[in-house]
Write an enzyme that holds these catalytic residues in place. Structure first.
Site, PDB file in Angstrom:
ATOM      1  N   LYS A   7       4.715  -6.424   8.804  1.00 13.49           N
ATOM      2  CA  LYS A   7       4.455  -5.052   7.938  1.00 13.49           C
ATOM      3  C   LYS A   7       5.604  -4.193   8.209  1.00 13.49           C
ATOM      4  CE  LYS A   7       1.080  -1.091   8.072  1.00 13.49           C
ATOM      5  NZ  LYS A   7      -0.064  -0.772   8.659  1.00 13.49           N
ATOM      6  N   ALA A  57       0.892  -1.259  -0.225  1.00 16.81           N
ATOM      7  CA  ALA A  57       0.001  -0.029   0.059  1.00 16.81           C
ATOM      8  C   ALA A  57       0.848   1.200   0.085  1.00 16.81           C
ATOM      9  CB  ALA A  57      -0.917   0.115   1.208  1.00 16.81           C
ATOM     10  N   SER A  58       0.417   2.255   0.281  1.00 13.84           N
ATOM     11  CA  SER A  58       0.979   3.578   0.223  1.00 13.84           C
ATOM     12  C   SER A  58       2.038   3.808   1.196  1.00 13.84           C
ATOM     13  CB  SER A  58      -0.055   4.674   0.273  1.00 13.84           C
ATOM     14  OG  SER A  58      -0.909   4.868   1.561  1.00 13.84           O
ATOM     15  N   ASP A 117     -10.173   3.376   8.879  1.00 18.14           N
ATOM     16  CA  ASP A 117      -9.440   3.332   7.570  1.00 18.14           C
ATOM     17  C   ASP A 117     -10.066   2.030   7.039  1.00 18.14           C
ATOM     18  OD1 ASP A 117      -7.973   4.138   5.403  1.00 18.14           O
ATOM     19  OD2 ASP A 117      -6.202   3.224   5.783  1.00 18.14           O
ATOM     20  N   GLN A 155       4.190  -2.341   3.072  1.00 18.43           N
ATOM     21  CA  GLN A 155       4.164  -3.629   2.608  1.00 18.43           C
ATOM     22  C   GLN A 155       4.021  -4.845   3.570  1.00 18.43           C
ATOM     23  OE1 GLN A 155       6.900  -3.673  -0.598  1.00 18.43           O
ATOM     24  NE2 GLN A 155       8.048  -5.168   0.365  1.00 18.43           N
TER      25      GLN A 155
END
Length: 487
Positions: A133, A113-114, A268, A117
């Protein structure tokens, strides 16, 4: 740019202005990855903060259209990863241990993702399968650049658009900046996960993975592996035999329950951060952005929602005034009529067209007329409401958000607004005041000494307030004892 303008049905004049204004700066932009769809390519090239914006839009096909929403879903967890070797180096630097010593296996990225990862791994000591992560290299600098650009834009809005100052653009960007800084420290995310797990332990049909504290640090976070179907894979969810209608309702109700009951919610909750377990449980992931509401704000929010559900627009208006959301010099009846003009058309729609996003859009127009300023404490809540509704609607397109929300809001109102809640509040107040009991004699003595001195002109005496405070303390303590016997 043309794709986004088309999705929002921008008028020809706006499209022409955007092209003319953007043309001189075209040479400054990044070309991005030509293999990606246009909108995804553009947002990815702009930077991580813009990707966050695209993730929100990806949950709202009802706003941007199915085609653009499908393009933007790539931003949720399928961005280009950084090399495995860099990830292993980052883990070793953060945890000060060889990757092969800590993990018996460490895979290529399974999601990117932004900001970070994820790698699938196995702990060497226990054999437990985990998700690791890892923050992207240089992500702090990239976000700082984007946020600085947002600050510049906010200042320009402040200077050139006085009518937009009520929206507090600088405060909004400051709030976003704070959220981002928390997301860039995985220790904060680990702490949020632990708190969220404790709060939701008893929630049926919902679970979160457990944090592995010994393998987590500022730039690395390790948690139990969660097996399930991504919430955006509707075909796989149907093939597995899951009830999409029930899942859509549960996502919305869980969010409301966490926001109202706990005052701590996942902020989120797009499809990329949700999985459907084989037993039908909803698994939440990625706790970098969490929202928090104090008890007073929760009650205000619940009363506003409940008022809309019951179509009691006068009460909704009164709550806005009581909370200070609308300037006191405005007319409450006029505001109630304006709210009715917002609510009635929406409630008259077919269930599939009833939209929280549409409600917030209409409310924006009304609040502008009545001088209502942006409440930064509600930004995450409002944003997440729109995202969660989009997720729920993707699972169940016919969902009626008001009917689904009603039982959760009613339960909260019943338990937290009324005589029972008043007694509980008084008991809490008595406990707090009792802690300061030893200081009351000193406060009274200081007030009496001050009272014996010549009073300054027009300065109110403090003694009555001390006496009143002591009386309230004793009264509250008595009520607290009574409440303890009643509850």
């Amino acid at each position: 740019m043309p794709v986004v303008l088309e999705a929002f049905s921008a008028p020809p004049s706006v499209r022409l202005a955007a092209r003319i204004l953007g043309w001189p700066f075209k040479w400054l932009g990044y070309k991005g990855d030509p293999s990606q769809p246009p909108a995804t390519r553009a947002l990815t090239a702009l930077g991580p903060a813009y990707i966050k914006f695209g993730q929100v839009l990806s949950t709202r096909p009802d706003v941007v259209g199915d085609e653009l929403a499908a393009q933007l879903r790539v931003l949720q967890d399928k961005l280009p990863p950084f090399p495995l070797s860099e990830a292993r180096e980052a883990v070793e630097r953060a945890l000060e241990i060889e990757t092969d010593t800590l993990f018996s296996s460490f895979s290529e990225p399974v999601a990117a993702a932004s900001i970070a990862q994820v790698h699938r791994a196995r702990l060497a000591e226990t054999g437990q399968e985990v998700a690791v992560k890892v923050l992207r290299p240089g992500i702090e600098r990239a976000f700082r650049k984007d946020v600085d650009a947002f600050y510049l834009a906010a200042r320009i809005v402040d200077l050139l658009a006085p009518q937009a100052r009520r929206l507090k653009p600088m405060d909004v960007i400051r709030h976003f900046d704070g959220v981002v800084q928390g997301e860039l420290d995985l220790r904060m995310e680990s702490s949020a996960l632990a708190e969220f797990a404790a709060n939701t332990e008893g929630d049926e049909g919902f679970r979160v993975p457990a944090i592995i504290w010994g393998a987590s640090a500022r730039r690395v976070m390790t948690l139990g592996w969660a097996e399930g179907i991504p919430a955006n894979d509707i075909a796989a969810i149907e093939a597995a035999g899951h009830d999409r209608r029930a899942l859509g309702e549960r996502v919305l109700q869980l969010f409301l329950k966490h926001a109202l009951r706990d005052g701590f919610f996942h902020a989120d909750m797009h499809q990329g951060n949700l999985k459907i377990a084989p037993d039908g449980d909803i698994i939440a992931l990625d706790f970098g952005i969490m929202g928090r509401l104090d008890e007073y704000t929760r009650r205000v929010y619940a009363e506003i929602l409940f008022g809309f559900i019951r179509k009691d627009y006068k009460r909704v208006a009164e709550v806005h005034f009581e909370a200070g959301y609308v300037p006191a010099d405005r007319d409450v009846d006029e505001f109630a009529r304006a709210l009715r003009s917002v609510g009635e058309p929406i409630f008259g729609m077919d269930a599939s067209r009833i939209s929280m996003g549409r409600l917030l859009s209409y409310l924006f127009e009304v609040t502008e007329r009545f001088g209502m300023e942006t409440r930064t404490e509600l930004i995450l809540l409002q944003r997440t409401m729109v995202v969660v509704e989009g997720v729920s609607r993707s699972l169940n397109p016919q969902i009626n958000i008001w009917e689904v929300a009603r039982p959760v809001v009613e339960e909260y109102i019943r338990d937290n607004i009324g005589p029972k809640a008043l007694v509980r509040d008084l008991r809490k107040t008595a406990v707090v005041l009792a802690r300061f009991g030893p200081k009351l004699p000193g406060i009274a003595e200081a007030a009496l000494i001050a009272q014996s001195r010549p009073a300054e002109p027009q300065r109110p005496a403090r003694l009555p307030w001390v006496v009143l405070g002591a009386a309230l303390t004793l009264g509250a303590m008595g009520i607290g004892v009574l409440a303890g016997q009643m509850l």
